[in-house]
Scaffold this motif. Structure first.
Motif, PDB file in Angstrom:
ATOM      1  N   LEU A 177       0.844  -1.199   0.000  1.00 31.15           N
ATOM      2  CA  LEU A 177       0.000   0.000   0.000  1.00 31.15           C
ATOM      3  C   LEU A 177       0.880   1.249   0.000  1.00 31.15           C
ATOM      4  O   LEU A 177       0.585   2.236  -0.681  1.00 31.15           O
ATOM      5  CB  LEU A 177      -0.941  -0.006   1.212  1.00 31.15           C
ATOM      6  CG  LEU A 177      -2.099  -1.017   1.147  1.00 31.15           C
ATOM      7  CD1 LEU A 177      -2.769  -1.167   2.522  1.00 31.15           C
ATOM      8  CD2 LEU A 177      -3.150  -0.599   0.107  1.00 31.15           C
ATOM      9  N   GLY A 178       1.977   1.188   0.749  1.00 30.68           N
ATOM     10  CA  GLY A 178       2.931   2.301   0.755  1.00 30.68           C
ATOM     11  C   GLY A 178       3.531   2.514  -0.628  1.00 30.68           C
ATOM     12  O   GLY A 178       3.635   3.646  -1.113  1.00 30.68           O
ATOM     13  N   VAL A 179       3.913   1.429  -1.278  1.00 30.41           N
ATOM     14  CA  VAL A 179       4.478   1.509  -2.633  1.00 30.41           C
ATOM     15  C   VAL A 179       3.450   2.113  -3.596  1.00 30.41           C
ATOM     16  O   VAL A 179       3.787   2.894  -4.490  1.00 30.41           O
ATOM     17  CB  VAL A 179       4.926   0.101  -3.127  1.00 30.41           C
ATOM     18  CG1 VAL A 179       5.279   0.120  -4.608  1.00 30.41           C
ATOM     19  CG2 VAL A 179       6.112  -0.401  -2.296  1.00 30.41           C
ATOM     20  N   LEU A 180       2.179   1.786  -3.379  1.00 27.64           N
ATOM     21  CA  LEU A 180       1.120   2.307  -4.249  1.00 27.64           C
ATOM     22  C   LEU A 180       0.796   3.777  -3.949  1.00 27.64           C
ATOM     23  O   LEU A 180      -0.041   4.373  -4.606  1.00 27.64           O
ATOM     24  CB  LEU A 180      -0.152   1.465  -4.103  1.00 27.64           C
ATOM     25  CG  LEU A 180      -0.056   0.012  -4.603  1.00 27.64           C
ATOM     26  CD1 LEU A 180      -1.316  -0.765  -4.236  1.00 27.64           C
ATOM     27  CD2 LEU A 180       0.171  -0.033  -6.113  1.00 27.64           C
ATOM     28  N   GLY A 181       1.457   4.328  -2.922  1.00 30.84           N
ATOM     29  CA  GLY A 181       1.303   5.759  -2.652  1.00 30.84           C
ATOM     30  C   GLY A 181       0.396   6.083  -1.472  1.00 30.84           C
ATOM     31  O   GLY A 181       0.153   7.252  -1.183  1.00 30.84           O
ATOM     32  N   TYR A 182      -0.104   5.065  -0.799  1.00 27.52           N
ATOM     33  CA  TYR A 182      -0.961   5.317   0.358  1.00 27.52           C
ATOM     34  C   TYR A 182      -0.106   5.478   1.609  1.00 27.52           C
ATOM     35  O   TYR A 182       0.828   4.711   1.827  1.00 27.52           O
ATOM     36  CB  TYR A 182      -1.943   4.158   0.573  1.00 27.52           C
ATOM     37  CG  TYR A 182      -2.930   3.987  -0.560  1.00 27.52           C
ATOM     38  CD1 TYR A 182      -4.000   4.856  -0.711  1.00 27.52           C
ATOM     39  CD2 TYR A 182      -2.776   2.949  -1.484  1.00 27.52           C
ATOM     40  CE1 TYR A 182      -4.903   4.705  -1.750  1.00 27.52           C
ATOM     41  CE2 TYR A 182      -3.683   2.782  -2.528  1.00 27.52           C
ATOM     42  CZ  TYR A 182      -4.744   3.658  -2.652  1.00 27.52           C
ATOM     43  OH  TYR A 182      -5.628   3.510  -3.680  1.00 27.52           O
ATOM     44  N   ASN A 183      -0.481   6.463   2.414  1.00 26.33           N
ATOM     45  CA  ASN A 183       0.207   6.672   3.678  1.00 26.33           C
ATOM     46  C   ASN A 183      -0.277   5.587   4.645  1.00 26.33           C
ATOM     47  O   ASN A 183      -1.450   5.545   4.994  1.00 26.33           O
ATOM     48  CB  ASN A 183      -0.180   8.067   4.183  1.00 26.33           C
ATOM     49  CG  ASN A 183       0.881   8.654   5.058  1.00 26.33           C
ATOM     50  OD1 ASN A 183       1.973   8.082   5.199  1.00 26.33           O
ATOM     51  ND2 ASN A 183       0.572   9.776   5.673  1.00 26.33           N
ATOM     52  N   THR A 184       0.636   4.704   5.024  1.00 19.42           N
ATOM     53  CA  THR A 184       0.213   3.476   5.709  1.00 19.42           C
ATOM     54  C   THR A 184       0.891   3.307   7.064  1.00 19.42           C
ATOM     55  O   THR A 184       2.087   3.572   7.208  1.00 19.42           O
ATOM     56  CB  THR A 184       0.541   2.250   4.816  1.00 19.42           C
ATOM     57  OG1 THR A 184      -0.041   2.465   3.526  1.00 19.42           O
ATOM     58  CG2 THR A 184      -0.026   0.971   5.408  1.00 19.42           C
ATOM     59  N   LEU A 185       0.099   2.854   8.043  1.00 18.19           N
ATOM     60  CA  LEU A 185       0.629   2.535   9.367  1.00 18.19           C
ATOM     61  C   LEU A 185       0.397   1.050   9.642  1.00 18.19           C
ATOM     62  O   LEU A 185      -0.730   0.567   9.544  1.00 18.19           O
ATOM     63  CB  LEU A 185      -0.092   3.379  10.435  1.00 18.19           C
ATOM     64  CG  LEU A 185       0.270   3.072  11.887  1.00 18.19           C
ATOM     65  CD1 LEU A 185       1.727   3.435  12.197  1.00 18.19           C
ATOM     66  CD2 LEU A 185      -0.667   3.809  12.855  1.00 18.19           C
ATOM     67  N   LEU A 186       1.469   0.351   9.966  1.00 19.75           N
ATOM     68  CA  LEU A 186       1.376  -1.054  10.347  1.00 19.75           C
ATOM     69  C   LEU A 186       1.407  -1.120  11.870  1.00 19.75           C
ATOM     70  O   LEU A 186       2.277  -0.498  12.495  1.00 19.75           O
ATOM     71  CB  LEU A 186       2.563  -1.823   9.746  1.00 19.75           C
ATOM     72  CG  LEU A 186       2.747  -3.291  10.132  1.00 19.75           C
ATOM     73  CD1 LEU A 186       1.592  -4.145   9.619  1.00 19.75           C
ATOM     74  CD2 LEU A 186       4.081  -3.828   9.572  1.00 19.75           C
ATOM     75  N   VAL A 187       0.443  -1.839  12.462  1.00 21.75           N
ATOM     76  CA  VAL A 187       0.404  -1.958  13.918  1.00 21.75           C
ATOM     77  C   VAL A 187       0.638  -3.418  14.293  1.00 21.75           C
ATOM     78  O   VAL A 187      -0.098  -4.300  13.852  1.00 21.75           O
ATOM     79  CB  VAL A 187      -0.958  -1.481  14.477  1.00 21.75           C
ATOM     80  CG1 VAL A 187      -0.998  -1.639  15.989  1.00 21.75           C
ATOM     81  CG2 VAL A 187      -1.225  -0.038  14.078  1.00 21.75           C
ATOM     82  N   ASP A 188       1.652  -3.645  15.102  1.00 23.37           N
ATOM     83  CA  ASP A 188       1.946  -4.998  15.575  1.00 23.37           C
ATOM     84  C   ASP A 188       1.193  -5.223  16.873  1.00 23.37           C
ATOM     85  O   ASP A 188       1.480  -4.583  17.875  1.00 23.37           O
ATOM     86  CB  ASP A 188       3.463  -5.151  15.788  1.00 23.37           C
ATOM     87  CG  ASP A 188       3.860  -6.601  16.000  1.00 23.37           C
ATOM     88  OD1 ASP A 188       2.970  -7.438  16.247  1.00 23.37           O
ATOM     89  OD2 ASP A 188       5.072  -6.893  15.897  1.00 23.37           O
ATOM     90  N   LEU A 189       0.207  -6.124  16.842  1.00 21.88           N
ATOM     91  CA  LEU A 189      -0.600  -6.379  18.038  1.00 21.88           C
ATOM     92  C   LEU A 189      -0.339  -7.779  18.588  1.00 21.88           C
ATOM     93  O   LEU A 189      -1.159  -8.367  19.263  1.00 21.88           O
ATOM     94  CB  LEU A 189      -2.096  -6.188  17.703  1.00 21.88           C
ATOM     95  CG  LEU A 189      -3.062  -6.140  18.877  1.00 21.88           C
ATOM     96  CD1 LEU A 189      -2.772  -4.991  19.818  1.00 21.88           C
ATOM     97  CD2 LEU A 189      -4.505  -6.066  18.398  1.00 21.88           C
TER      98      LEU A 189
END
Ligand SMILES: Nc1ncnc2c1ncn2[C@@H]1O[C@H](COP(=O)(O)OP(=O)(O)OP(=O)(O)O)[C@@H](O)[C@H]1O
Ligand SMILES: [Mg+2]
Length: 255
Positions: A27-39
């Motif tokens: 998603l980041g590569v596609l240009g979306y500002n992305t947050l990954l959350v490790d739960l």
């Protein structure tokens, strides 16, 4: 407003973390500002994007315990438009602590904490632990969508119907905006007859929910975490990389 998506399946080792890490990176590569959350106290998503689990200043635990604002736990990764809220073993007791808390709504802690983040990111991808305990409940209660990674096995179908029941209960009682974004087949091998049978069952019972693209079993995907990088940054041309990009594309049209 950004969308929060849980990657959940109570069954262990089905590709939740691999999918959460690689779809978030795609998603980041596609240009979306992305947050990954490790739960997950195992912290696999954290090390999967090259962040050391030891000596973290803050983790998702500090957010859930109300010690800090979610924003203050965010770390920038080395990858395009991808940030992380990390986790490590310190999260292990949090399940219990959330229940001990005086809060009348222990399942809503994450939802409340993440509200301000929704304006800052296009997608917030949460990698859930392999259980349906209070951490996963919190994640599903905070989410707009859920992606269910699963392997093409008979027992996986039984686990899936249990998970679907849980999701509809959470939707009914805690979060009426929750929808199943998609079911993603992982570690796929086309040759097996069983694979085809399970896929046909899924199409029959969950029409429209199955992602068009399945993720083939491949060595690049299993070795990338050892380098602390999503597969796109390990081998851009690999099958795993193109397949996860394609799933990320599909996901962005669904939610
Ligand atoms: N498409 C794939 N090809 C090859 N190996 C894969 C693939 N997907 C996942 N794996 C490997 O399978 C194992 C389990 O994957 P992963 O950690 O993503 O599952 P999980 O559901 O997050 O597990 P857990 O329930 O423990 O959190 C890992 O070693 C991972 O590298
Ligand atoms: Mg995992």
């Amino acid at each position: 407003m950004g969308k929060i998506i849980s990657f959940a399946n109570q069954k262990g080792g089905v590709g939740k973390t691999t999918s959460a890490v690689n779809i978030a990176a795609s998603l980041g590569v596609l240009g979306y500002n992305t947050l990954l959350v490790d739960l997950d106290p195992q912290g696999n998503a954290t090390s999967g994007v090259g962040v050391a689990k030891k000596n973290l200043q803050y983790t998702i635990k500090d957010v859930l315990m109300g010690k800090i604002m979610a924003r203050d736990a965010v770390i920038k990764t080395d990858f395009q438009k991808l940030s992380l809220i990390p986790s490590n073993m310190s999260l292990a007791g949090t399940e219990f602590e959330l229940l001990q808390d005086d809060s009348p709504e222990p399942w809503a802690t994450m939802k409340n904490a993440f509200l301000p983040l929704k304006a800052e990111y296009d997608y917030i991808i949460i990698d859930c632990p392999p259980s349906l305990g209070m951490l996963t409940m919190n994640s599903l209660s905070a989410s707009d969508g859920v992606v269910i990674p699963m392997q093409c096995e008979f027992y996986a179908l039984e686990g899936l119907s249990q998970l679907m029941i849980t999701i509809s209960k959470i939707k009914e009682h805690y979060n009426n905006s929750l929808t199943v974004t998609g079911i993603l087949l992982t570690m796929y091998t086309n040759r097996l007859l069983l694979t085809q049978q399970v896929k046909n069952e899924l199409k029959k019972h969950y029409a429209g929910k199955l992602f068009e693209t399945s993720i083939t079993r491949g060595v690049k995907l299993s070795e990338a975490p050892g380098f602390g990088v999503p597969v796109y940054y390990h081998d851009k041309k690999s099958k795993g990389s193109t397949e996860y990009l394609s799933v990320a594309n599909e996901l962005s049209t669904r939610i």
